[in-house]
Write an enzyme that holds these catalytic residues in place. Structure first.
Site, mmCIF file in Angstrom:
data_model
loop_
_atom_site.group_PDB
_atom_site.id
_atom_site.type_symbol
_atom_site.label_atom_id
_atom_site.label_comp_id
_atom_site.label_asym_id
_atom_site.label_seq_id
_atom_site.Cartn_x
_atom_site.Cartn_y
_atom_site.Cartn_z
ATOM 1 N N GLU A 1 0.841 -1.213 0.000
ATOM 2 C CA GLU A 1 0.000 0.000 0.000
ATOM 3 C C GLU A 1 0.865 1.247 0.000
ATOM 4 O O GLU A 1 2.020 1.212 0.415
ATOM 5 C CB GLU A 1 -0.862 0.014 1.279
ATOM 6 C CG GLU A 1 -2.336 -0.195 1.044
ATOM 7 C CD GLU A 1 -3.044 0.973 0.358
ATOM 8 O OE1 GLU A 1 -2.446 1.664 -0.487
ATOM 9 O OE2 GLU A 1 -4.224 1.191 0.664
ATOM 10 N N ASP A 2 0.265 2.351 -0.441
ATOM 11 C CA ASP A 2 0.987 3.623 -0.391
ATOM 12 C C ASP A 2 0.980 4.211 1.017
ATOM 13 O O ASP A 2 2.001 4.648 1.530
ATOM 14 C CB ASP A 2 0.389 4.621 -1.391
ATOM 15 C CG ASP A 2 -1.131 4.748 -1.307
ATOM 16 O OD1 ASP A 2 -1.766 4.052 -0.478
ATOM 17 O OD2 ASP A 2 -1.702 5.540 -2.079
ATOM 18 N N ASP B 1 -3.949 5.245 6.715
ATOM 19 C CA ASP B 1 -4.477 6.443 7.352
ATOM 20 C C ASP B 1 -5.395 5.988 8.492
ATOM 21 O O ASP B 1 -4.924 5.626 9.559
ATOM 22 C CB ASP B 1 -5.194 7.236 6.240
ATOM 23 C CG ASP B 1 -5.618 8.617 6.654
ATOM 24 O OD1 ASP B 1 -4.879 9.268 7.393
ATOM 25 O OD2 ASP B 1 -6.710 9.048 6.227
ATOM 26 N N PHE C 1 -1.497 16.030 4.746
ATOM 27 C CA PHE C 1 -1.868 15.420 3.465
ATOM 28 C C PHE C 1 -0.659 15.428 2.533
ATOM 29 O O PHE C 1 -0.139 16.477 2.177
ATOM 30 C CB PHE C 1 -3.044 16.169 2.832
ATOM 31 C CG PHE C 1 -3.651 15.380 1.717
ATOM 32 C CD1 PHE C 1 -4.577 14.383 1.981
ATOM 33 C CD2 PHE C 1 -3.261 15.593 0.399
ATOM 34 C CE1 PHE C 1 -5.113 13.619 0.953
ATOM 35 C CE2 PHE C 1 -3.797 14.831 -0.632
ATOM 36 C CZ PHE C 1 -4.725 13.850 -0.350
ATOM 37 N N ARG D 1 1.052 12.139 -8.591
ATOM 38 C CA ARG D 1 1.455 10.742 -8.325
ATOM 39 C C ARG D 1 2.880 10.484 -8.812
ATOM 40 O O ARG D 1 3.585 9.639 -8.279
ATOM 41 C CB ARG D 1 0.517 9.765 -9.055
ATOM 42 C CG ARG D 1 -0.890 9.707 -8.492
ATOM 43 C CD ARG D 1 -1.619 8.510 -9.088
ATOM 44 N NE ARG D 1 -3.057 8.590 -8.904
ATOM 45 C CZ ARG D 1 -3.725 8.182 -7.829
ATOM 46 N NH1 ARG D 1 -3.070 7.659 -6.820
ATOM 47 N NH2 ARG D 1 -5.032 8.281 -7.765
HETATM 48 P P1 IMP Z 1 -7.671 4.484 5.097
HETATM 49 O O1 IMP Z 1 -6.447 3.934 5.774
HETATM 50 O O2 IMP Z 1 -8.768 3.495 4.922
HETATM 51 O O3 IMP Z 1 -8.157 5.745 5.786
HETATM 52 O O4 IMP Z 1 -7.364 4.958 3.625
HETATM 53 C C1 IMP Z 1 -6.120 5.049 3.118
HETATM 54 C C2 IMP Z 1 -6.235 5.625 1.718
HETATM 55 O O5 IMP Z 1 -6.581 7.019 1.777
HETATM 56 C C3 IMP Z 1 -4.897 5.563 1.027
HETATM 57 O O6 IMP Z 1 -4.740 4.365 0.322
HETATM 58 C C4 IMP Z 1 -4.934 6.781 0.132
HETATM 59 O O7 IMP Z 1 -5.542 6.464 -1.097
HETATM 60 C C5 IMP Z 1 -5.792 7.774 0.878
HETATM 61 N N1 IMP Z 1 -4.966 8.729 1.656
HETATM 62 C C6 IMP Z 1 -4.864 8.813 2.992
HETATM 63 N N2 IMP Z 1 -4.024 9.778 3.379
HETATM 64 C C7 IMP Z 1 -3.564 10.347 2.242
HETATM 65 C C8 IMP Z 1 -2.620 11.410 1.969
HETATM 66 O O8 IMP Z 1 -2.021 12.070 2.852
HETATM 67 N N3 IMP Z 1 -2.399 11.690 0.655
HETATM 68 C C9 IMP Z 1 -3.014 11.015 -0.357
HETATM 69 N N4 IMP Z 1 -3.886 10.005 -0.148
HETATM 70 C C10 IMP Z 1 -4.155 9.673 1.134
HETATM 71 MG MG MG Z 2 -4.382 3.717 -1.581
#
Ligand code: IMP
Ligand code: MG
Length: 174
Positions: A97-98, A101, A150, A163
């Protein structure tokens, strides 16, 4: 308002960290094969760079998920937009994963993939914002822990932009 990117992790720092994770995975999976599952689109840049640095045999697959929308986001239910091409049965799987959050996407995804019979299932993320977590997720490999800002670059976008940046930065408006 002009957008400006403030670099928080340089290309050199990111690449050095990916090399270190690649080395760690190569050691941990010595004598095995790893099957990398990329969560599109954000994880793709990281996965490619990581895969190049892993010395055990690697196979790759991709999936794309999206949240069911604001109302159900708190439940963490995600929709599979594109499923994997291959079965996970008896494979040593690492989800790439990138960023993690809230943890909701990954906690749902890991539960779903875990039911498909992998021999093992691990999670590797380039970035982690632990202060934002609402669901507990066990992360096996983390590139960097970052504060609640962010960020963009290395696969991460702001309205589908940035990206392609080879570093990680925070979007600022001035
Ligand atoms: P979560 O952990 O379910 O809240 O979602 C994570 C996803 O939210 C990541 O895979 C990203 O696509 C997006 N995301 C969360 N924080 C950021 C950020 O700082 N920049 C860009 N995308 C983010
Ligand atoms: Mg993602």
């Amino acid at each position: 308002m002009a957008e400006h990117i403030r670099v928080i992790l340089t290309e050199k720092e990111v690449n050095a960290r990916i090399q270190a994770i690649g080395d760690e995975i190569s050691r941990d999976y010595a004598g095995k094969k790893v099957h990398l599952v990329c969560v599109l689109k954000g994880g793709s840049f990281f996965m490619c760079e990581l895969a190049k640095r892993i010395t055990v045999p690697v196979s790759i697959d991709f999936m794309s998920v999206s949240s069911y929308g604001k109302d159900t986001k708190s439940s963490g239910v995600v929709k599979i937009v594109k499923d994997l091409d291959e079965s996970l049965k008896d494979k040593d799987v690492i989800v790439v994963e990138d960023i993690i959050d809230s943890g909701q996407t990954l906690s749902y995804l890991l539960e779903l993939l875990g039911k498909r019979g992998p021999k093992s299932l691990a999670l590797c993320t380039l970035l982690d914002k632990p202060s934002r977590r609402v669901v507990n997720v066990n992360v096996d490999y983390t590139g960097f822990e970052i504060p609640d800002e962010f960020v963009v670059g290395y696969g991460l976008d702001y309205n589908q932009k940035y990206r392609n940046l080879p570093y990680i930065g925070v979007v600022e408006f001035n």
